[in-house]
Design an enzyme around this catalytic site. Sequence first.
Site, PDB file in Angstrom:
ATOM      1  N   ASP A  58       0.832  -1.213   0.000  1.00  0.00           N
ATOM      2  CA  ASP A  58       0.000   0.000   0.000  1.00  0.00           C
ATOM      3  C   ASP A  58       0.861   1.254   0.000  1.00  0.00           C
ATOM      4  OD1 ASP A  58      -2.297  -1.418  -0.061  1.00  0.00           O
ATOM      5  OD2 ASP A  58      -3.002  -0.902   1.933  1.00  0.00           O
ATOM      6  N   TYR A 105      -7.487   4.975  -4.027  1.00  0.00           N
ATOM      7  CA  TYR A 105      -6.972   4.595  -2.713  1.00  0.00           C
ATOM      8  C   TYR A 105      -7.744   5.293  -1.589  1.00  0.00           C
ATOM      9  CZ  TYR A 105      -3.523   3.646   0.946  1.00  0.00           C
ATOM     10  OH  TYR A 105      -2.899   3.237   2.090  1.00  0.00           O
TER      11      TYR A 105
END
Length: 734
Positions: A105, A309
């Site tokens: 991430d 995101y």
Amino acid sequence: MGKILVLAEKPSVARDIGKVLKCNINGKSYLEGDKYVITWALGHLVTLADPDIYDINLKKWSMDTLPMLPKKMELTVIPKTAKHFGEVRKVMKRNDIDELILATDPAREGELVGRWIIEKVGFRKPIKRLWISSQTDKAIIDGFKRLKPGNDYLNLYQSAVCRAEADWLIGLNVTRALTCKYNAQLSAGRVQTPILSMIIEREEEIKRFKPKDYYIITGKTKDFKLQWQNKNGNSKIFDENFAKEVLMKVTGKSGKIIDVEENNRKQYSPALYDLTELQREANRIYGYSAKETLSIMQRLYENYKVLTYPRTDSRYISSDIVPTLPDRLKAVSFGQYGKIANGILKNKIVSHKGFVDDKKITDHHAIIPTEERMNISNLNNEERNIYNMVIKRFLSVMLPPFEYLQITIKAEVNGEIFTAKGKIVKSKGWKTVYDSDENLEENNEDKNAEGLKDQILPMIKKGDNISFVSVDLHKLQTKPPTRFNEATLLSAMENPQKYVQMDSELSKTLGETGGLGTVATRADIIEKLFNAFYIEKKGKEIIPTSKGRQLIDLVPDELKSPLLTAKWERELDLISKGKMDGNTFVDKMKQYAEKLVKIVKNSTDKYIHDNLTGNKCPVCGKHMLEVKSKTGRMLVCQDRECGHREMLSRFTNARCPECHKKLELRGQGEGQIYVCTNCHFKEKLSSFNKRFKENNHKADKRDVEKYIKKLREENETPINSALSDALSKLNLNS
């Protein structure tokens, strides 16, 4: 020529990247193609070692062994995913691997997930970083075209390590000190404790509050309603006799319009969503918890690839995203949005500062739709709700402002002033997106409910005569501050300076550092407070438990202040930018842990279990405690090392056949019964289920497939988070 290894954070992300990179060979824990090999973590596979790794004597909790201050923090493989770590290690150690692309991430915690695995494995080959904000094929292709050197993110990694070590040093030391000192399962931390303190302070404000009676006077004409105001524009009257005098003075009287003020107004769309704003709105509109909203967002981002995101703290997009807006608009031009999206596409998109601003973006831009088009019917109800929220906000910022004519009328009746307000809409602008949305306007806890409301006004001008058909005196009471719910608690975490008294310089510090926690951690922090039974829910309201109140009385004062964590976050930010040495920060944390332990050791305070029951633990024989969780009521053993628990009742989604309120399921095994706390309906679980099956047809095959798909996807979410895994071993559950 060797191959390039890609390390993703989850299997679902690895599959997405594998599809783009044409990695069609399925290994046990990897995908492989001609050029690339892709493996994945399951969230954190590696974490900071437990205290007993440094000294076996630290396995036993004792005040004598505190504070625990290792000279060098060690890493350990998390036991429940150790087998998978072993498989990942094998792939990383392959001789044909020449370099690694870190594709975890794109955030501080994601950097930590990947780097700790790399460090524990001992991988020493070149590293590059993939940094993308969505999981679409296009985003992945573009990301691989602009890979960054791994060294560019070493400071971010250092910052993440410092955060983790600080939480270990403060969290574990203070938690052990409190637990040993008071023989109760207590925990404290640099973020959760100030938040709990704010909740308790709000409760104290409510208790201290003494309501006062006040009066407002309204006069009705045949066409509209006016409200009395004094010369300062205030409509509240705290003197009953004066209120009655005004009432008598104007009842049955006529008057004149002395002023008609018309103002052209423009209202611009709210900014795009960051995670906290989305969580706040979803809680207010749909009642979703912060944790639920984040989980839904993760599925929309990873599994469906329709949103960017989610863990972002920015409400703007960068200028390089602007060329992609037409494709994103085409992706959402379905159903009710088709006409609006196509209308925007026909005109030139004006990328104004209301939503495009490079200076207001940190690691990630705002949450917006991707270029991926999908059939919205494939989403469940919760996913559809969140997706719709993001689409509406996305469309809104590209539409013109809402324009209206604000009309304010002032009248004089027998020497007293009355006012009325009206609004004439000139152009709906961005509000066309919300035509069917009753939840558009935000609830403001400080809003004056008795304030003037807009109404439809007749054609009226200065000098016109008016006469009251009736005049009414309304007796009201001042209201105490409202309790926090998850939406307002998120606001308090984001801007704690508004809720805690402090000087302007400290307030500025808190504002600049983004408040308590981060967009990525706030949902988990709230859940931890519930799971530790420091807070509970009463409807939507959050109230502190006796355990929570006592904890705040027992913890050192410095740990209750939101300013402390704000200073730490500022220093962590400086470390991430290479402007501060991480070792200096950690040394300060060790000194602070030592100080806090000393304060707890020297305390003369007491802790009382006021939720002790007559039930004895079947494992160790000690009396059990009755506690409330978000899902129901349970008994837990007071002994930290035992940790036995039994469910007394849990809240369900089953509805009462009489009043349609949600039912509570009580008891164990065959004796379980459904109980309605509203109308006192009762029925055995077995007979309720039998009746339910008789009255309902078999589930539609498509519904079953969607449900199984949802479960499968949820099982692919991160299994571990570094600190929560460490703290879970502390068994802080009563």
